[in-house]
Structure formats: C-alpha cells, structure tokens
Design a protein around this motif. Structure first.
Motif, mmCIF file in Angstrom:
data_model
loop_
_atom_site.group_PDB
_atom_site.id
_atom_site.type_symbol
_atom_site.label_atom_id
_atom_site.label_comp_id
_atom_site.label_asym_id
_atom_site.label_seq_id
_atom_site.Cartn_x
_atom_site.Cartn_y
_atom_site.Cartn_z
ATOM 1 N N ALA A 316 24.962 -37.603 10.233
ATOM 2 C CA ALA A 316 25.070 -37.389 11.678
ATOM 3 C C ALA A 316 25.440 -35.935 11.932
ATOM 4 N N ASN A 317 24.666 -35.289 12.770
ATOM 5 C CA ASN A 317 24.974 -33.905 13.141
ATOM 6 C C ASN A 317 26.175 -33.856 14.074
ATOM 7 N N VAL A 318 26.940 -32.784 13.960
ATOM 8 C CA VAL A 318 27.990 -32.512 14.936
ATOM 9 C C VAL A 318 27.487 -31.381 15.825
ATOM 10 N N LEU A 319 27.125 -31.742 17.058
ATOM 11 C CA LEU A 319 26.697 -30.741 18.040
ATOM 12 C C LEU A 319 27.889 -30.434 18.935
ATOM 13 N N GLY A 320 28.009 -29.154 19.296
ATOM 14 C CA GLY A 320 29.125 -28.782 20.154
ATOM 15 C C GLY A 320 29.193 -29.698 21.367
ATOM 16 N N GLY A 321 30.356 -30.332 21.587
ATOM 17 C CA GLY A 321 30.518 -31.277 22.687
ATOM 18 C C GLY A 321 31.678 -30.864 23.574
ATOM 19 N N ALA A 322 32.421 -31.868 24.014
ATOM 20 C CA ALA A 322 33.543 -31.598 24.918
ATOM 21 C C ALA A 322 34.513 -30.587 24.310
ATOM 22 N N ALA A 323 34.725 -30.705 23.003
ATOM 23 C CA ALA A 323 35.717 -29.847 22.355
ATOM 24 C C ALA A 323 35.233 -28.400 22.224
ATOM 25 N N GLN A 325 33.842 -26.865 24.785
ATOM 26 C CA GLN A 325 33.794 -26.293 26.133
ATOM 27 C C GLN A 325 35.016 -25.427 26.443
ATOM 28 N N GLU A 326 34.803 -24.452 27.299
ATOM 29 C CA GLU A 326 35.910 -23.613 27.800
ATOM 30 C C GLU A 326 36.993 -24.514 28.375
ATOM 31 N N GLY A 327 38.220 -24.192 28.063
ATOM 32 C CA GLY A 327 39.326 -24.932 28.673
ATOM 33 C C GLY A 327 39.660 -26.243 27.986
ATOM 34 N N TRP A 328 39.008 -26.515 26.850
ATOM 35 C CA TRP A 328 39.321 -27.736 26.083
ATOM 36 C C TRP A 328 40.808 -27.751 25.742
ATOM 37 N N SER A 329 41.480 -28.849 26.058
ATOM 38 C CA SER A 329 42.926 -28.888 25.826
ATOM 39 C C SER A 329 43.299 -29.970 24.818
ATOM 40 N N GLY A 330 42.295 -30.603 24.206
ATOM 41 C CA GLY A 330 42.574 -31.624 23.186
ATOM 42 C C GLY A 330 42.868 -30.969 21.845
ATOM 43 N N PRO A 331 42.883 -31.771 20.791
ATOM 44 C CA PRO A 331 43.209 -31.231 19.467
ATOM 45 C C PRO A 331 42.218 -30.154 19.025
ATOM 46 N N ALA A 332 42.752 -29.072 18.459
ATOM 47 C CA ALA A 332 41.913 -27.973 17.959
ATOM 48 C C ALA A 332 41.129 -28.440 16.734
ATOM 49 N N LEU A 333 40.147 -27.630 16.345
ATOM 50 C CA LEU A 333 39.247 -28.016 15.256
ATOM 51 C C LEU A 333 40.002 -28.429 13.999
ATOM 52 N N ASP A 334 40.943 -27.604 13.559
ATOM 53 C CA ASP A 334 41.660 -27.908 12.319
ATOM 54 C C ASP A 334 42.376 -29.245 12.426
ATOM 55 N N GLU A 335 42.880 -29.547 13.603
ATOM 56 C CA GLU A 335 43.574 -30.820 13.808
ATOM 57 C C GLU A 335 42.571 -31.980 13.830
ATOM 58 N N ARG A 336 41.412 -31.740 14.437
ATOM 59 C CA ARG A 336 40.393 -32.800 14.455
ATOM 60 C C ARG A 336 39.917 -33.119 13.032
ATOM 61 N N ILE A 337 39.766 -32.082 12.217
ATOM 62 C CA ILE A 337 39.366 -32.319 10.823
ATOM 63 C C ILE A 337 40.452 -33.116 10.101
ATOM 64 N N HIS A 338 41.691 -32.781 10.367
ATOM 65 C CA HIS A 338 42.834 -33.512 9.823
ATOM 66 C C HIS A 338 42.709 -35.011 10.170
ATOM 67 N N HIS A 339 42.478 -35.288 11.440
ATOM 68 C CA HIS A 339 42.365 -36.684 11.887
ATOM 69 C C HIS A 339 41.148 -37.362 11.284
ATOM 70 N N LEU A 340 40.032 -36.627 11.239
ATOM 71 C CA LEU A 340 38.817 -37.194 10.642
ATOM 72 C C LEU A 340 39.096 -37.647 9.210
ATOM 73 N N MET A 341 39.769 -36.802 8.452
ATOM 74 C CA MET A 341 40.026 -37.137 7.054
ATOM 75 C C MET A 341 40.952 -38.347 6.927
#
Lengths: 403, 403
Positions: A316-323, A325-341
């Motif tokens: 599955a490709n990861v295409l730039g989504g909500a995260a 976008q400008e002003g994204w206030s959710g978990p940053a990339l490194d944190e999302r990778i942490h959660h994914l793992m």
C-alpha cells in the motif's frame, strides 16, 4: 570497450539517472551486491541523494551532466523516463552502455510510438488514433463512442497528461493546448493488472506473478500479489505478452506492462522500463526484488529467482494526506512511525525521506500472509495511519479485492 | 534533552561507530526506515563508507572524533566493541544518547567483567578464574584439568586473543606478554549456539529462534536457523537466558549470547552488543532483520516481528580463500559473482566491498528452504565458489549438520 569497474571493489558501477525513491531502493539492492549506486540527482534533498554515497548533481536534460554521470560507470540506467532520446543516442555513440537503450526506452517515453509498435506486433491494446483536430476526435468517437481518452504522448505519469473528454469542444481545447494527442477508446475494464519481466542484454528473462494494481485518482494506491482470482490461463497469457514485448523491443532491465483486464482478456495500457510501483511488493515478497533484478539485468548478470516467499503480499502506498497538510497538529512523522511499529510489528515500512506534501508518494508499506482480506486490512490501515494519522478500520474494507 | 532529528526528513539520525560490514548492512535497513545511517569510518575504502551518504572520518579511540560523530545525532551506537569506556561515559555526561550505554557495553568489551557479572547473576558459564601468574593457572588446572583456555580480557574477536595451553610454561609465556588473563575450563561441548535478543531502553525485548553456529579456525563459517534438532525446552531456556542477561545488563540494541551446548545444557561463551555474524541470516530469513531491529531498539521504537519466513535458513560466510591470494589466475570477482548467479539463482549474496585478503570476511550468502542438507549444500557451495573459484560438492557434505 570493456566494462568499467570500481577501482577499489572490482565490481560494477551502475549509474542511475534520477534521484527518486526508485533510485533509493535500487541503492539498497546495490549495497548487497557489493556495489554502490551512482545517482544523478537534482538536489541533496532527493530521496536517493539522502542515502547514496556516490551522487552527481545535475539536470537529466543536460548532455554534459549525463556525460559526467556516465564517466567511469559500467552502465547508465534510469529511475524515470524523462531523458531526451537524442542525448541517449549520443551517449551510446560515444561508447557508453545504456540500459534500456534509447530505441527500447522510447516506447516507454512516447505513447504514440508504443501504440504503433504494438499495432505492428499485433498485440492486444485499446482502439487508438493519433489526433490533431477536433474532427479527428469526432471521427474516432463515431467509431468507438464517447467519452474518449486523450493522452499527451510524452511526459505524463501518475495520471498526469490523461484526460477523459465527453465532446468535441473539450477535445478542441486540449488539442490547442497540447498539439498532437493520442486518442484511446475508454475500455470497459474489470480491473488493472501489471506483468513485470526482467530481461538482460543476453536475452534471459524472468517474470514475477501477475499482480492487481488499484489506482486512486490516477495514482497507484495498492498492489495485490498475486492478482486474486486470476485464472492460470490468463496469468500465463499476460506473462507471455510481457516477455514478447520485452524481446521485441529489446528491453534491458525491468519492464512493467500495465494491463487492463476486460471481459475478453487483457489490453496493454502502458509500459515502464525501470523498477515500477507495481513491483515494490517484491522487496519482501519475492526471493529477488525488482530492484536487485534491475541491477542484474542492466549488468547482464544472470537473473534471480522470482519465487514468492508468502502466498499473499499486499503493498500500500503512503500518499501525503491529512498529516502532510499545513497546520497539521496530530502526531509528527517520527511519532506516527513509532505507533505504526507498535500496532503492526510485522508490516514492513519503506519511507522515502521526501518533504511531505498532499498527494505525494512518500513511502509504502508491505504486509505478507495467507489471507488477502486480512493482509490487505493490515497494509491499508498502516498506510492510512501514516498518511492521515487515524486508524479507520472501515476504510480498510471499503474496497473488496475479491472479484 | 529532546532527541535530535534530521532537519529535512524529521526522522532520527543514528550514528554508528565503525565502518565495517555491520554498519554497511545497518545502512540498508536505515534506508527503508527513512533514515540515513551516519558512520564513523577510518577511511573511504571501508565497507560502510563505500555506500553511506553521511560519513565522518576519524578514530574511534579519539574523543574529539566521537564528539563530531555525535553532534546532531539522535543516538550513538556501534559496529564493534573497541571504543574506550571512559569516552562513552564522557559523551553520556555531555548529554549524548549512547546505546548500548557504557555500563552495559563493558560486558561485551571485557571478558573478566562479563564473567564476574554472570557469576553474580548465577548464570551458567564455564569454570573460570582471573590469572596473573603461572601458579594461578596451575591452581586452576588442578581443579579443572589441562588444557586451559586463556583469553585476553579485552580486544579479542574472531578467535584472536584466545589461546589453548597445555602446561604452565606456555601459560607463563602468555602472561608475560599479556599481563592479567581470563582462564577458562575447556568445555566438552556438543556444538555452539547463538541466542539473539533485541532490547529497547523502554524494556521491550524480541528474540529470534536460537541458531547453531559453526566456527572454522575461530571464525564463524556457517549459521543454521533454527539450530537443528534443538529441543523446545533447551531453545526456550537459551532464549530466556538471553533475555535475562539483556535485562540485567540494561542492554539497548542487539545482544548476541554465544553459547556452548554441552551434555547438560548451555554455558555462556561471550556476548556481542551489536548486530552479529550469527544473525545475518535474518536479512532474508526473518520478517525483521537484526539490522532493522538494532535501529528500532537503539531508537526506542517498538520492535518488529522475528518470525522466520522459511523453515530452514543457512548463512555461509565468504572468507578470503584461493581467489584472494596473490597471483590468482582464475575468474575475477565480478566473473565469479556472474557464475554464482547463474548456478544458484535463489542464493542471496551480500558482498562487503573490502579488499580481498586470505581469511578476511568478505561477504556472505544466504539460502532458504525446507531441507537442511539441501539448503546447506547450496549455501556452502556458493560461498566456496566465491572464495576459492571452485565448485566442490564433496566439501558441502563433509560436515554433517544433523546432530
């Protein structure tokens, strides 16, 4: 001319035009083979430039930059199709090995050239015509019906340069903007498939199982290997078609034949003569990945086994989504990778290191297993989480991959 | 201090001390995770320096060079055990994250420190003593018999710094040359095993199946995963032992516990706190390789699945052989790789890019399948061909791996 080898290692130096994710993943494969990929990148932030030891900076449309790339390299190859054919012809005349060669590559660069070649070869493809005027398009529509698909012969990718028009007025507008276009019948298709084959200059070929590709907004979103429910007969026919095209065009390296599956069989959509998004699954899913195989093929090494290592593989490709976008206030990339793992310990991540922008191909994930629905759910949920920062189980099951 | 991330990618920068093959293969894993390994290498011809984008040159014994490596890095880790403990303590005091930390790493650096710690923990190990004189060795031999194994506490690897002595005179000579030594009982062993575990600072652990390692002349030659014929009971005991040691010592990253299997169970031989030769099989053989897992662990990311992807995996090292000798007139390396690929299309090659010298670890090959004898024959024959330029079927079957 004998092939140039690396002065320290005594092994080949493959030079790749383009510093994108395909070059990045080819470098990983090169490392195992004792090589270090040489890359022509536009800037140090490009995917491959971030990780490769041997990077030349320049423009793929500049003959001088291409000559610098080729100097001391064993062979020149590509991570995209945008190098001018005349420059490649010049390099070949100057003694550089180029794989695939310009006379093969032009079929992946120019859709009109491809259509003519396939017609000559009698291979299955949608009805098509070269159109220069609204009258040409109307004539084509009289025979094959509206809407008509219009494509720019060169420069398109990921759905760019492809237009579906419903009347002569819309066609006229596009022709004015783009000049000559390729008109194609809009095919009533069941789904899209991809048949990948590697071919070496010696003429050896190796095919992988035919896969199903799922596009969203013209961009590859998912790949299922092998294509679920595809009959052995049709799978073999698609593989043989890919091998015939590779042979006839004299491909050296990877060839992806993108196919429309219809009620009657398969039709050739387009070609890519390089590692391709439809083959990313092979990194973990097959004994030999498309990236290793591309290196082996352009170097005229014998090809590796294409056997799958699990019954079902989903990319599955990861295409730039909500995260992204400008002003994204959710978990940053490194944190999302942490959660994914944490959530999916057996999903394999490939992140390309690019600046995150909506719609951009930023990475992909691969899952392996025995049950398509289960494997797909894992891959999609993981990709979605990286893109949008949310886990949405409903999304993962919205599309039923069993046809 | 919050962790430093790469200014462009927003992802971690792992800095590895040492530019050998372990760093080279860790870089491959880093590329998939969106990272680029930063390496401290001695020169541009080192394995990892040939392929990594971010290389610092310097000496691992120089605090200034280590500070340059650590500057802007998320965490500092190692591809060998030779960094002075006091330098690591200084880095930690200055706020650098070091994984494994100096108080853990010292157990892989100093065999006397390890023996004391295992004794305190009550873990199984050979009888041992710290010896400073021939009389100490004689006293040890009175209790445990001749010959006695004498080891330099620090600096040994691949059989270097290990001596088997048959009398007090030989011991006296070694003590004069080396000072204090570790004396160990020569163990009547069935075979050698390795239990690998990854541990994150958070305390998560992941274990792979216990493998059998085959040494030739003190150097790892082959690894069979899983260890053939090992009882579930003993396998679990070895895994639990590895986890206990990782926990007790506070390991962050990969830990390989090298074991002697005896008639009564297992005894700890030594530790490596980094990716280890006994885990190379995991690149193709497990869902998560030891290299990816080391990165995950030192970054305190959740750990990946250690499930095997085939019933049997065999790794064979390629040590410099006939083809690495002066005056070799057989096929050159590139040609041997060509032949290897033709003969064994499903054997996976890892070549390190080093100058070829007799006895040096130059690369390894991995084969997967269901039948140990068949898989091993393929791996050994391929490795032998690369090393010596000959195919010798008899060699592949000279050692019977079924115990």
């Amino acid at each position: 001319m004998s092939a140039a080898l690396h002065p320290h290692t005594g092994l080949p130096v493959v030079a790749m035009v383009g510093g994108g994710q395909l070059a990045r993943m080819t470098h990983q494969a090169a490392v195992a083979l004792g090589q270090s990929l040489r890359v022509l990148a536009a800037n140090p932030q490009e995917s491959a430039a971030l990780v490769a030891a041997d990077v030349r900076y320049g423009d793929h449309r500049d003959l001088g930059d291409l000559r610098v790339l080729a100097d001391g390299a064993t062979v020149v190859t590509f991570d995209h199709e945008h190098v001018p054919t005349e420059h490649l012809r010049t390099l070949v005349e100057e003694g550089t090995r180029v794989a695939p060669g310009p006379e093969a590559l032009v079929h992946a660069q120019d859709k009109l050239v491809l259509r003519r070649a396939l017609a000559e070869a009698g291979e299955p493809q949608p009805a098509w015509a070269e159109v220069r005027s609204a009258a040409d398009v109307e004539g084509f529509a009289d025979a094959h019906g509206w809407p008509v698909v219009l494509k720019t012969p060169r420069g398109g990718y990921d759905g760019k340069g492809v237009f579906v028009v419903g009347d002569a007025g819309a066609a006229a507008e596009l022709l004015e903007r783009h000049g000559t276009l390729l008109a194609e019948q809009r095919v009533a298709m069941v789904r899209e498939l991809s048949a990948q084959v590697a071919r070496s200059p010696f003429g050896q070929v190796a095919v992988w199982p035919v896969v199903e590709t799922v596009q969203r907004d013209g961009v590859c979103a998912e790949v299922y290997a092998p294509a679920p429910g595809l009959s052995d007969e049709l799978a073999t026919a698609a593989q043989e078609l890919a091998v015939r095209i590779a042979d006839r065009l004299g491909v050296a390296g990877m060839l992806a034949v993108e196919l429309f599956q219809t009620a009657d069989g398969v039709l050739v959509n387009e070609l890519a003569m390089r590692p391709h998004n439809s083959g990313h699954w092979s990194i973990e899913g097959a004994r030999t990945s498309q990236f290793e195989q591309h290196l082996r093929a352009v170097l005229d090494y014998p090809l590796g086994s294409t056997e799958m290592v699990a019954p079902v593989v989903v990319m599955a490709n990861v295409l730039g989504g909500a995260a992204a976008q400008e002003g994204w206030s959710g978990p940053a990339l490194d944190e999302r990778i942490h959660h994914l793992m944490a959530h999916w310990p057996d999903v394999k991540l490939h992140w390309y290191g690019k600046t995150q922008r909506p719609g951009r191909k930023l990475g992909h994930v691969t899952a392996l297993g025995a049950d398509l629905a289960e494997v797909r759910a894992r891959a999609l949920a993981a990709a979605r989480y990286l893109a949008d920062g949310v886990v949405d189980a409903a999304f993962a099951f919205a599309h039923d991959p069993e046809h």
